[in-house]
Design a protein around this motif. Structure first.
Motif, PDB file in Angstrom:
ATOM      1  N   GLY A 144       0.776  -1.242   0.000  1.00 53.12           N
ATOM      2  CA  GLY A 144       0.000   0.000   0.000  1.00 53.12           C
ATOM      3  C   GLY A 144       0.797   1.274   0.000  1.00 53.12           C
ATOM      4  N   ARG A 145       2.078   1.195  -0.309  1.00 55.12           N
ATOM      5  CA  ARG A 145       2.900   2.414  -0.316  1.00 55.12           C
ATOM      6  C   ARG A 145       2.888   3.057  -1.700  1.00 55.12           C
ATOM      7  NH1 ARG A 145       8.219   0.994   0.327  1.00 55.12           N
ATOM      8  NH2 ARG A 145       7.660  -1.091  -0.342  1.00 55.12           N
ATOM      9  N   ILE A 146       3.248   4.330  -1.732  1.00 48.23           N
ATOM     10  CA  ILE A 146       3.321   5.092  -2.988  1.00 48.23           C
ATOM     11  C   ILE A 146       4.682   5.776  -3.039  1.00 48.23           C
ATOM     12  CG2 ILE A 146       2.401   7.082  -4.226  1.00 48.23           C
ATOM     13  CD1 ILE A 146      -0.328   6.382  -3.100  1.00 48.23           C
ATOM     14  N   ASN A 147       5.352   5.659  -4.176  1.00 45.28           N
ATOM     15  CA  ASN A 147       6.640   6.324  -4.364  1.00 45.28           C
ATOM     16  C   ASN A 147       6.542   7.330  -5.507  1.00 45.28           C
ATOM     17  OD1 ASN A 147       7.800   4.851  -2.376  1.00 45.28           O
ATOM     18  ND2 ASN A 147       9.211   3.714  -3.692  1.00 45.28           N
ATOM     19  N   PRO A 148       7.396   8.356  -5.499  1.00 48.73           N
ATOM     20  CA  PRO A 148       7.380   9.310  -6.615  1.00 48.73           C
ATOM     21  C   PRO A 148       7.902   8.673  -7.898  1.00 48.73           C
ATOM     22  CG  PRO A 148       9.163   9.822  -5.121  1.00 48.73           C
ATOM     23  CD  PRO A 148       8.350   8.748  -4.470  1.00 48.73           C
ATOM     24  N   TYR A 149       7.436   9.193  -9.017  1.00 46.94           N
ATOM     25  CA  TYR A 149       7.795   8.696 -10.341  1.00 46.94           C
ATOM     26  C   TYR A 149       8.033   9.939 -11.187  1.00 46.94           C
ATOM     27  CZ  TYR A 149       7.638   4.816 -13.705  1.00 46.94           C
ATOM     28  OH  TYR A 149       7.952   3.836 -14.617  1.00 46.94           O
ATOM     29  N   MET A 150       9.246  10.522 -11.023  1.00 44.64           N
ATOM     30  CA  MET A 150       9.524  11.846 -11.563  1.00 44.64           C
ATOM     31  C   MET A 150      10.084  11.760 -12.979  1.00 44.64           C
ATOM     32  SD  MET A 150       8.815  13.532  -8.787  1.00 44.64           S
ATOM     33  CE  MET A 150       9.592  15.096  -8.580  1.00 44.64           C
ATOM     34  N   SER A 151       9.796  12.797 -13.774  1.00 46.36           N
ATOM     35  CA  SER A 151      10.428  12.925 -15.086  1.00 46.36           C
ATOM     36  C   SER A 151      11.481  14.025 -15.008  1.00 46.36           C
ATOM     37  CB  SER A 151       9.397  13.259 -16.158  1.00 46.36           C
ATOM     38  OG  SER A 151       8.889  14.541 -15.963  1.00 46.36           O
ATOM     39  N   SER A 152      12.444  13.996 -15.912  1.00 46.31           N
ATOM     40  CA  SER A 152      13.553  14.962 -15.908  1.00 46.31           C
ATOM     41  C   SER A 152      13.561  15.741 -17.217  1.00 46.31           C
ATOM     42  CB  SER A 152      14.882  14.244 -15.726  1.00 46.31           C
ATOM     43  OG  SER A 152      14.875  13.523 -14.525  1.00 46.31           O
ATOM     44  N   PRO A 153      12.658  16.722 -17.381  1.00 42.44           N
ATOM     45  CA  PRO A 153      12.633  17.489 -18.631  1.00 42.44           C
ATOM     46  C   PRO A 153      13.796  18.478 -18.695  1.00 42.44           C
ATOM     47  CG  PRO A 153      10.988  18.309 -17.132  1.00 42.44           C
ATOM     48  CD  PRO A 153      11.616  17.129 -16.461  1.00 42.44           C
ATOM     49  N   CYS A 154      13.929  19.147 -19.830  1.00 42.09           N
ATOM     50  CA  CYS A 154      15.065  20.050 -20.006  1.00 42.09           C
ATOM     51  C   CYS A 154      14.696  21.231 -20.897  1.00 42.09           C
ATOM     52  CB  CYS A 154      16.257  19.303 -20.602  1.00 42.09           C
ATOM     53  SG  CYS A 154      15.943  18.577 -22.199  1.00 42.09           S
ATOM     54  N   HIS A 155      15.474  22.292 -20.752  1.00 38.27           N
ATOM     55  CA  HIS A 155      15.419  23.449 -21.637  1.00 38.27           C
ATOM     56  C   HIS A 155      16.612  23.335 -22.598  1.00 38.27           C
ATOM     57  CE1 HIS A 155      12.618  25.046 -18.755  1.00 38.27           C
ATOM     58  NE2 HIS A 155      13.534  25.300 -17.853  1.00 38.27           N
ATOM     59  N   VAL A 156      16.400  23.619 -23.869  1.00 39.74           N
ATOM     60  CA  VAL A 156      17.476  23.586 -24.861  1.00 39.74           C
ATOM     61  C   VAL A 156      17.481  24.904 -25.618  1.00 39.74           C
ATOM     62  CG1 VAL A 156      18.448  22.381 -26.846  1.00 39.74           C
ATOM     63  CG2 VAL A 156      17.155  21.107 -25.151  1.00 39.74           C
ATOM     64  N   GLU A 157      18.657  25.480 -25.795  1.00 42.47           N
ATOM     65  CA  GLU A 157      18.799  26.682 -26.630  1.00 42.47           C
ATOM     66  C   GLU A 157      20.008  26.501 -27.534  1.00 42.47           C
ATOM     67  OE1 GLU A 157      21.400  29.843 -24.094  1.00 42.47           O
ATOM     68  OE2 GLU A 157      19.276  29.716 -23.589  1.00 42.47           O
ATOM     69  N   MET A 158      19.894  27.023 -28.745  1.00 41.07           N
ATOM     70  CA  MET A 158      21.017  26.920 -29.676  1.00 41.07           C
ATOM     71  C   MET A 158      21.114  28.173 -30.526  1.00 41.07           C
ATOM     72  SD  MET A 158      19.691  24.177 -32.518  1.00 41.07           S
ATOM     73  CE  MET A 158      19.516  22.846 -31.366  1.00 41.07           C
ATOM     74  N   ILE A 159      22.337  28.491 -30.904  1.00 40.64           N
ATOM     75  CA  ILE A 159      22.618  29.614 -31.804  1.00 40.64           C
ATOM     76  C   ILE A 159      23.452  29.063 -32.953  1.00 40.64           C
ATOM     77  CG2 ILE A 159      23.777  31.830 -32.054  1.00 40.64           C
ATOM     78  CD1 ILE A 159      23.213  32.348 -29.108  1.00 40.64           C
ATOM     79  N   LEU A 160      23.002  29.334 -34.161  1.00 42.23           N
ATOM     80  CA  LEU A 160      23.719  28.932 -35.366  1.00 42.23           C
ATOM     81  C   LEU A 160      24.247  30.179 -36.046  1.00 42.23           C
ATOM     82  CD1 LEU A 160      21.635  26.552 -34.807  1.00 42.23           C
ATOM     83  CD2 LEU A 160      21.936  26.022 -37.194  1.00 42.23           C
TER      84      LEU A 160
END
Length: 192
Positions: A144-160
């Motif tokens: 009956g326990r509950i654990n976190p299930y996290m995602s790891s999103p990201c920010h991306v920036e680029m200059i060409l």
């Protein structure tokens, strides 16, 4: 930052291009793709030309080439495809990260076309991946326990940016890394 500074009005890029008229930008915020895989993929395409980077990412998706993992490599297996890269013994094929970066490169390419830039001569001069706030889900465990299930999103920036004249070095000339040889050729710095 003040309200009149160009960074606050333009956007939230960590750095601005040296010549804005010969460069284009693209960015993505809170992308649902793993930060660590995207960081390694971005490091692999940094400094490549736009057509070369797109071909490389497509080859990784088809498993013809691999992304060398140098920083976030815990539990990453050793593969034979990584032999051609320096300072790396482990690699992977992060397909989702490659697809997200291909989408950003396509966006930067269309931005360059709108600005009237020559797409074939663009190089990735700056690419940066930052962690975004984690998204929360839950997973159900025994008793009956509950654990976190996290995602790891990201920010991306680029200059060409366009390849400048000083970036393309002819054969036989000093590339700029050997300062002593350049000073000796100029006759300065105690080499008279």
């Amino acid at each position: 930052l003040s309200a009149n500074s160009p960074r606050s009005a333009m956007g939230k890029y960590s750095q601005e291009p040296a010549d804005p008229s010969k460069s284009c930008k693209a960015r993505g915020s809170a992308l649902r793709v793993h930060y660590k895989n995207t960081h390694e993929t971005a490091e692999a395409i940094k400094g490549l030309s736009l057509p070369r980077a797109k071909k490389y990412l497509n080859d990784v998706i088809d498993r013809k080439d691999a992304i060398p993992f140098r920083k976030h490599m815990g539990g990453c297996g050793r593969k034979a495809q990584v032999k051609k890269y320096k300072m790396a013994t482990q690699c992977r094929w992060p397909v989702k990260s490659c697809k997200f970066l291909l989408d950003l490169l396509t966006n930067a390419e269309s931005n360059a076309e709108i600005n009237g830039l020559e797409v074939e001569s663009l190089m990735i001069t700056h690419i940066q991946v930052n962690r975004a706030p984690k998204m929360r889900r839950r997973t159900y465990r025994a008793h009956g326990r509950i654990n976190p299930y996290m995602s790891s999103p990201c920010h991306v920036e680029m200059i060409l940016s366009h390849k400048s004249v000083k970036d393309t070095v002819k054969k036989g000339e000093s590339g700029g890394s050997n300062v002593v040889a350049r000073r000796a050729k100029q006759g300065g710095g105690g080499f008279e």
